[in-house]
Design an enzyme around this catalytic site. Structure first.
Site, PDB file in Angstrom:
ATOM      1  N   HIS A 152      -9.046  -3.652  -2.254  1.00 41.93           N
ATOM      2  CA  HIS A 152      -8.083  -2.843  -1.492  1.00 41.93           C
ATOM      3  C   HIS A 152      -8.475  -1.365  -1.507  1.00 41.93           C
ATOM      4  O   HIS A 152      -8.502  -0.714  -0.457  1.00 41.93           O
ATOM      5  CB  HIS A 152      -6.680  -3.060  -2.093  1.00 41.93           C
ATOM      6  N   GLU A 153      -8.793  -0.846  -2.697  1.00 44.19           N
ATOM      7  CA  GLU A 153      -9.116   0.580  -2.801  1.00 44.19           C
ATOM      8  C   GLU A 153     -10.470   0.900  -2.171  1.00 44.19           C
ATOM      9  O   GLU A 153     -10.633   1.943  -1.531  1.00 44.19           O
ATOM     10  CB  GLU A 153      -9.075   1.035  -4.263  1.00 44.19           C
TER      11      GLU A 153
ATOM     12  N   CYS B 140       0.855  -1.193   0.000  1.00 42.80           N
ATOM     13  CA  CYS B 140       0.000   0.000   0.000  1.00 42.80           C
ATOM     14  C   CYS B 140       0.885   1.235   0.000  1.00 42.80           C
ATOM     15  O   CYS B 140       1.843   1.311   0.770  1.00 42.80           O
ATOM     16  CB  CYS B 140      -0.891  -0.009   1.246  1.00 42.80           C
TER      17      CYS B 140
ATOM     18  N   HIS C  66     -10.148   1.205   1.501  1.00 43.53           N
ATOM     19  CA  HIS C  66      -9.617   2.516   1.933  1.00 43.53           C
ATOM     20  C   HIS C  66     -10.753   3.499   2.204  1.00 43.53           C
ATOM     21  O   HIS C  66     -10.671   4.321   3.113  1.00 43.53           O
ATOM     22  CB  HIS C  66      -8.748   3.123   0.828  1.00 43.53           C
TER      23      HIS C  66
HETATM   24 ZN    ZN Z   1      -3.585   1.187  -0.189  1.00 44.36          ZN
END
Ligand code: ZN
Length: 205
Positions: free
Chosen positions: A162-163, A120, A166
């Site tokens: 993953h995004e 990341c 966030h």
């Molecule tokens: Zn990330």
């Protein structure tokens, strides 16, 4: 102008790439505000372009607005990197053309998961193994407001998850098999195999 528009105007006045926010900054731990037209259309386009430039420069395969300090539910994705065939096949890493996702959410499709190393841009220097759904259903909007509802598989599904995480204040380390944690140096030296079987045995995760 709205407060959000003022904030984005400040950001866009910065040189590219925009500075990245790192772990420990509260903006990475907050649930983002849904995007609902807080920005003029041309400013949204400029923001997405700046996020794309920042992602390219890093380099990375995704960037979420909190990573540039902005708590809005916007992320960009792109994975056009050339990778060795052995890795592309094992990790199902297929080209992902650039796209922006707005207010995304994802749900696993089926029980299959894949476990691979990921990193990341907000946690520089490290990687860890995360088990993620092999296929996800992505819903939300694109940057024109068009509704999205599609199934995405393989490495691209990992990027989407993953995004999108966030935007809910979740970092990959929250989901990682933490004993797999490695510095980038040790990853390159020891654990860059297409699948992390040797790392699993040696690090006992
Ligand atoms: Zn990330």
């Amino acid at each position: 102008m709205s407060e959000w528009s003022d904030r984005v105007a400040q950001l866009l006045a910065e040189p590219r790439p925009l500075p990245l926010v790192h772990a420990g900054d509260p903006v990475l731990r907050q649930v983002t505000q849904p995007y609902d037209g807080q920005l003029p259309d041309e400013q949204l386009v400029a923001l997405i372009t700046a996020m794309r430039e920042t992602m390219h420069e890093a380099p990375g395969v995704g960037l979420a607005a909190p990573q540039i300090g902005l708590g809005l539910a916007i992320a960009v994705l792109e994975d056009m990197f050339a990778v060795p065939a052995s890795i592309a096949v094992a990790r199902r890493r297929e080209p992902l053309p650039f796209r922006a996702i707005i207010n995304p959410r994802y749900t696993p499709v089926g029980p299959r998961t894949h476990s691979f190393y990921e990193g990341c841009l907000s946690v520089p220097g490290y990687q860890a193994v995360v088990s993620r759904a092999a296929t996800v259903r992505l819903q939300g909007q694109d940057e024109t407001g068009t509704e999205l509802d599609e199934e995405i598989s393989g490495w691209s599904a990992r990027i989407v998850a993953h995004e999108t995480d966030h935007l809910a204040g979740t970092l990959y380390l929250d989901r990682a098999l933490i004993r797999s944690l490695t510095t980038n140096e040790n990853y390159v030296r020891r654990w860059a195999d297409p699948v992390p079987d040797e790392a699993r045995s040696a690090l006992q995760f």
